[in-house]
Design an enzyme around this catalytic site. Structure first.
Site, PDB file in Angstrom:
ATOM      1  N   GLU A   1      -2.650  55.526  72.552  1.00 40.14           N
ATOM      2  CA  GLU A   1      -2.331  54.287  73.257  1.00 40.14           C
ATOM      3  C   GLU A   1      -2.443  54.488  74.770  1.00 40.14           C
ATOM      4  O   GLU A   1      -2.265  55.611  75.244  1.00 40.14           O
ATOM      5  CB  GLU A   1      -0.924  53.788  72.882  1.00 40.14           C
ATOM      6  CG  GLU A   1       0.205  54.724  73.306  1.00 40.14           C
ATOM      7  CD  GLU A   1       1.581  54.276  72.797  1.00 40.14           C
ATOM      8  OE1 GLU A   1       1.735  54.071  71.582  1.00 40.14           O
ATOM      9  OE2 GLU A   1       2.474  54.150  73.649  1.00 40.14           O
TER      10      GLU A   1
ATOM     11  N   ARG B   1       6.426  57.103  67.468  1.00 38.72           N
ATOM     12  CA  ARG B   1       5.393  57.534  68.404  1.00 38.72           C
ATOM     13  C   ARG B   1       4.065  57.478  67.670  1.00 38.72           C
ATOM     14  O   ARG B   1       4.017  57.736  66.458  1.00 38.72           O
ATOM     15  CB  ARG B   1       5.602  58.986  68.842  1.00 38.72           C
ATOM     16  CG  ARG B   1       6.549  59.197  70.002  1.00 38.72           C
ATOM     17  CD  ARG B   1       5.980  58.688  71.325  1.00 38.72           C
ATOM     18  NE  ARG B   1       6.917  58.914  72.424  1.00 38.72           N
ATOM     19  CZ  ARG B   1       7.900  58.072  72.757  1.00 38.72           C
ATOM     20  NH1 ARG B   1       8.087  56.959  72.093  1.00 38.72           N
ATOM     21  NH2 ARG B   1       8.688  58.351  73.771  1.00 38.72           N
TER      22      ARG B   1
ATOM     23  N   HIS C   1       4.059  48.887  72.500  1.00 32.67           N
ATOM     24  CA  HIS C   1       5.122  49.863  72.808  1.00 32.67           C
ATOM     25  C   HIS C   1       6.256  49.224  73.620  1.00 32.67           C
ATOM     26  O   HIS C   1       6.526  49.622  74.755  1.00 32.67           O
ATOM     27  CB  HIS C   1       4.530  51.079  73.554  1.00 32.67           C
ATOM     28  CG  HIS C   1       5.389  52.310  73.472  1.00 32.67           C
ATOM     29  ND1 HIS C   1       4.886  53.583  73.527  1.00 32.67           N
ATOM     30  CD2 HIS C   1       6.736  52.463  73.329  1.00 32.67           C
ATOM     31  CE1 HIS C   1       5.869  54.468  73.433  1.00 32.67           C
ATOM     32  NE2 HIS C   1       7.008  53.801  73.305  1.00 32.67           N
TER      33      HIS C   1
END
Ligand code: GLV
Ligand code: GLV
Length: 323
Positions: free
Chosen positions: A264, A235, A282
């Site tokens: 993000e 993360r 991601h």
């Protein structure tokens, strides 16, 4: 119930066989205020890794009974607050483990062998001659693999390194694996400083929580070898992106592969400017079959939670016993 993200139409159709479904059809994620407004009167919500489900939202949506996420990481959901209100929460573990480990390994390899940088170089028309050190990078086979976070995904990455690439594997995790599991993945537990000092390729797979915030910052990066690489598929926020950008710019470590970022989908401009970092949006779990399995697992949880069944991957199954 609300499906807060566009997902596979087949999964929406399955949900509709059992539940009253409303959808959010734009790729633009709902803001916290919009989510709260759309959830009025809803008994369930299908979310992914970024919808914020917190005490304030729960207080404003008293009819909510189930929050089911298609992600494995659930740092966007305040589980204790949900439990306090009797709201069932589920995530989507296991179905993405091998796919995510494949990607972590691929990103680590792309980082070590400078694949993205080489591709940009070639496309820019800069390949004019062979050179003895053109895009020469680090070896992967037989190098020491360091895994930070030894959950299911960490173990799947360790297996790839140890069994497929002959890598000595060291790992750090708050709790050590049982000996049989350590033997199965051929990994040795070390303290965090030793992991940082000895790894040639560090792969980060710890869940995000206040305890893992900036777990890798200036001081930790300073322990790493100058030739080492760092890959983050966990993360944003586990790594201090600004400190990492400085270490990469000053070549205090060789390169990084990042699939997740602080803030993000925005990415720190200093990272975008560096040649020695591979950046992906991601997508570690994004194979088509795995995304389908993740959506179906979230749907199974919702259908069970809202029709009196047993949700397969509930994080707080105790709320069901109370009703
Ligand atoms: C994705 O980041 C997930 O947690 O599944
Ligand atoms: C993390 O490693 C998980 O699969 O939960």
């Amino acid at each position: 119930m609300l499906v807060a993200r566009p997902i596979f139409p087949e999964v929406i159709a399955r949900l509709r066989e059992h539940l009253d479904v409303i959808t959010h059809d734009s790729e633009q994620a709902l803001s916290a205020t919009e989510l709260q407004a759309r959830l009025q009167g809803c008994d369930g919500v299908f979310v992914a890794a970024s919808e914020p489900i917190n005490a304030e939202l729960l207080a404003a949506c008293p009819q909510l009974k189930a929050v089911c996420s298609m992600a494995v990481g659930y740092n966007n959901i305040d589980v204790p607050a949900c439990t306090a209100r009797g709201v069932l929460v589920s995530n989507a573990p296991d179905v993405l483990t091998e796919t995510t480990a494949d990607f972590g390994f691929a990103l680590m390899m792309a980082t070590a062998r400078r694949i993205a940088e080489s591709e940009r170089f070639l496309r820019r028309g800069e390949w004019t001659h062979w050179s003895f050190d053109l895009m020469a990078g680090a070896d992967v086979h037989a190098a020491t693999l360091g895994v930070l976070g030894m959950g299911r995904i960490g173990q799947a990455i360790a297996r790839r390194g140890a069994l497929g690439f002959g890598m000595p594997v060291i790992y750090h995790n708050r709790s050590r694996l049982p000996e049989a599991d350590e033997q199965a993945v051929k990994a040795r537990w070390v303290d965090k400083a030793t992991l940082l000092r000895e790894a040639d390729h560090l792969v980060i797979v710890v869940p995000y929580s206040p305890a893992s915030h900036h777990m890798i910052g200036e001081a930790e990066l300073a322990l790493m070898k100058p030739g080492a690489t760092l890959t983050n598929i966990a993360r944003g926020g586990v790594v201090d992106d600004a400190a990492l950008a400085r270490a990469l710019a000053e070549r205090r470590i060789a390169a990084a592969g990042l699939d997740v970022f602080e803030g993000e989908p925005k990415v720190l401009p200093a990272l975008l400017d560096l040649p020695n970092v591979v950046l992906t949006p991601h997508i570690a779990s994004a194979s088509i079959p795995t995304r389908m399995a993740m959506c179906n697992l979230a749907a199974d949880n919702l259908i069970a939670a809202l029709t009196g069944g047993k949700p397969p991957t509930a994080l707080n199954p105790e709320v069901l016993a109370r009703t």
